[in-house]
Design an enzyme around this catalytic site. Structure first.
Site, PDB file in Angstrom:
ATOM      1  CG  ASP A  16      -2.055   0.969   1.129  1.00 33.32           C
ATOM      2  OD1 ASP A  16      -2.322   1.457   0.011  1.00 33.32           O
ATOM      3  OD2 ASP A  16      -2.690   1.255   2.162  1.00 33.32           O
ATOM      4  CG  ASN A  64      -8.003  -1.953  -4.752  1.00 35.24           C
ATOM      5  OD1 ASN A  64      -7.026  -2.694  -4.627  1.00 35.24           O
ATOM      6  ND2 ASN A  64      -8.240  -0.961  -3.896  1.00 35.24           N
TER       7      ASN A  64
HETATM    8  C1  IPE Z   1      -5.334  -2.561   0.099  1.00 42.84           C
HETATM    9  O1  IPE Z   1      -5.009  -1.229  -0.150  1.00 42.84           O
HETATM   10  C2  IPE Z   1      -5.369  -3.326  -1.172  1.00 42.84           C
HETATM   11  C3  IPE Z   1      -4.089  -3.504  -1.839  1.00 42.84           C
HETATM   12  C4  IPE Z   1      -2.909  -3.120  -1.404  1.00 42.84           C
HETATM   13  C5  IPE Z   1      -4.152  -4.206  -3.089  1.00 42.84           C
HETATM   14  P1  IPE Z   1      -6.130  -0.104  -0.278  1.00 42.84           P
HETATM   15  O2  IPE Z   1      -5.420   1.185  -0.429  1.00 42.84           O
HETATM   16  O3  IPE Z   1      -7.083  -0.466  -1.340  1.00 42.84           O
HETATM   17  O4  IPE Z   1      -6.857  -0.218   1.139  1.00 42.84           O
HETATM   18  P2  IPE Z   1      -7.664   0.823   1.996  1.00 42.84           P
HETATM   19  O5  IPE Z   1      -8.694   1.413   1.082  1.00 42.84           O
HETATM   20  O6  IPE Z   1      -6.707   1.872   2.476  1.00 42.84           O
HETATM   21  O7  IPE Z   1      -8.214   0.023   3.116  1.00 42.84           O
HETATM   22  C1  IPE Z   2      -1.621   0.356  -3.346  1.00 38.49           C
HETATM   23  O1  IPE Z   2      -1.429   1.735  -3.411  1.00 38.49           O
HETATM   24  C2  IPE Z   2      -1.904  -0.242  -4.711  1.00 38.49           C
HETATM   25  C3  IPE Z   2      -3.289  -0.703  -4.878  1.00 38.49           C
HETATM   26  C4  IPE Z   2      -4.208  -0.724  -3.972  1.00 38.49           C
HETATM   27  C5  IPE Z   2      -3.639  -1.197  -6.193  1.00 38.49           C
HETATM   28  P1  IPE Z   2      -2.641   2.737  -3.382  1.00 38.49           P
HETATM   29  O2  IPE Z   2      -3.077   2.998  -4.783  1.00 38.49           O
HETATM   30  O3  IPE Z   2      -3.698   2.285  -2.462  1.00 38.49           O
HETATM   31  O4  IPE Z   2      -1.925   4.032  -2.802  1.00 38.49           O
HETATM   32  P2  IPE Z   2      -2.464   5.008  -1.691  1.00 38.49           P
HETATM   33  O5  IPE Z   2      -2.924   4.187  -0.528  1.00 38.49           O
HETATM   34  O6  IPE Z   2      -3.586   5.767  -2.333  1.00 38.49           O
HETATM   35  O7  IPE Z   2      -1.303   5.867  -1.347  1.00 38.49           O
HETATM   36 MG    MG Z   3      -4.032   2.529  -0.456  1.00 40.52          MG
END
Ligand code: IPE
Ligand code: IPE
Ligand code: MG
Length: 237
Positions: A16, A64
């Site tokens: 993340d 997602n």
């Molecule tokens: C969790 O990250 C999912 C992945 C890393 C694939 P998110 O960014 O989607 O999670 P939340 O929304 O902060 O819980």
């Molecule tokens: C994790 O990074 C990747 C996926 C969930 C696909 P994020 O896209 O959630 O990045 P942040 O949390 O917005 O920084």
């Molecule tokens: Mg994230």
């Protein structure tokens, strides 16, 4: 320092912080995802060097799918490019690849690449690399329940062992350690059943900055913990 004799068998990573990493640098989110993919490559290679049995990377959650359409299509495109490039490296490192999640929701082109990569690496005997794609822990458990019902399994035959065999992770070693980057302290629907007794490690570092050194730090931290599994300390026996 990582102690070879105390390696976790299976590490899961919630990768993340790509978006915030990019935002801090004034880049579009896609740059964060691109750097994130590079990090995934580095951590896979480190896992193989360490002789880790299994590494599960959370790359795209069920939730997602609710992101803006253009971000989803960018992520799918990156995934396609990544999978296309990776097969050769997996073969070189003797890696077995597998994807878990509600896969039918993924684009055809990615489904075909997943199938090809899984089949081509099925006989490899090194680290198993699992990508959780269109994955949600609750969804995985519900699909397993549906499968138990539709296959006519008897209620008395459903126990922890047989039920585990219906999950996407069937046959993989138990998850010992779950790492989450980016400072969020939650599980976000990752490996819910499997996390029951996993050790959890949270770091503020954004995924694109999570180097091999950070990975080794997480494993060393895990190795210092005492896993009691509900019983009393071994020292007290
Ligand atoms: C969790 O990250 C999912 C992945 C890393 C694939 P998110 O960014 O989607 O999670 P939340 O929304 O902060 O819980
Ligand atoms: C994790 O990074 C990747 C996926 C969930 C696909 P994020 O896209 O959630 O990045 P942040 O949390 O917005 O920084
Ligand atoms: Mg994230």
């Amino acid at each position: 320092m990582v102690q070879p004799g105390k390696m976790p068998q299976h590490v899961g990573i919630i990768m993340d912080g790509n978006g915030r990493w990019a935002g801090m640098r004034g880049f579009p989110r896609v740059e964060g995802h691109r750097m994130g993919a590079e990090r995934a490559r580095e951590i896979i290679s480190a896992s193989s060097d360490l002789g880790l049995k299994c590494l599960t990377l959370y790359a795209f959650s069920m939730e997602n799918w609710q992101r803006p359409e253009n971000e989803i299509s960018v992520l799918m495109k990156l995934l396609e490019i990544y999978l296309r490039k990776e097969l050769e490296e997996f073969q070189r490192l003797n890696i077995r690849y597998r994807a878990i999640g509600e896969k039918w929701r993924l684009p055809e082109s990615i489904l075909a690449l997943i199938k090809e990569t899984e089949e081509a690496t099925a006989e490899n005997t090194g680290t198993t690399v699992v990508s959780a794609l269109s994955y949600g822990g609750r969804n995985e458990i519900l699909r397993a329940v549906r499968q138990a019902v539709t296959s006519g399994m008897k209620a008395e035959d459903i126990d922890e062992e047989s039920f585990s065999g219906l999950l996407d992770t069937a046959g993989l070693p138990p998850v010992d350690l779950i790492i989450r980057t980016s400072g969020e302290i939650r599980i976000s629907n990752f490996l819910l059943w499997q996390a029951a007794y996993a050790e959890l490690y949270f770091t503020d570092i954004f995924w694109p900055d999570f180097t091999k050194e950070e990975f080794l730090r997480a494993i060393s931290d895990y190795q210092m913990r005492e896993r009691r599994f509900g019983t009393v300390s071994a020292k007290e026996f």
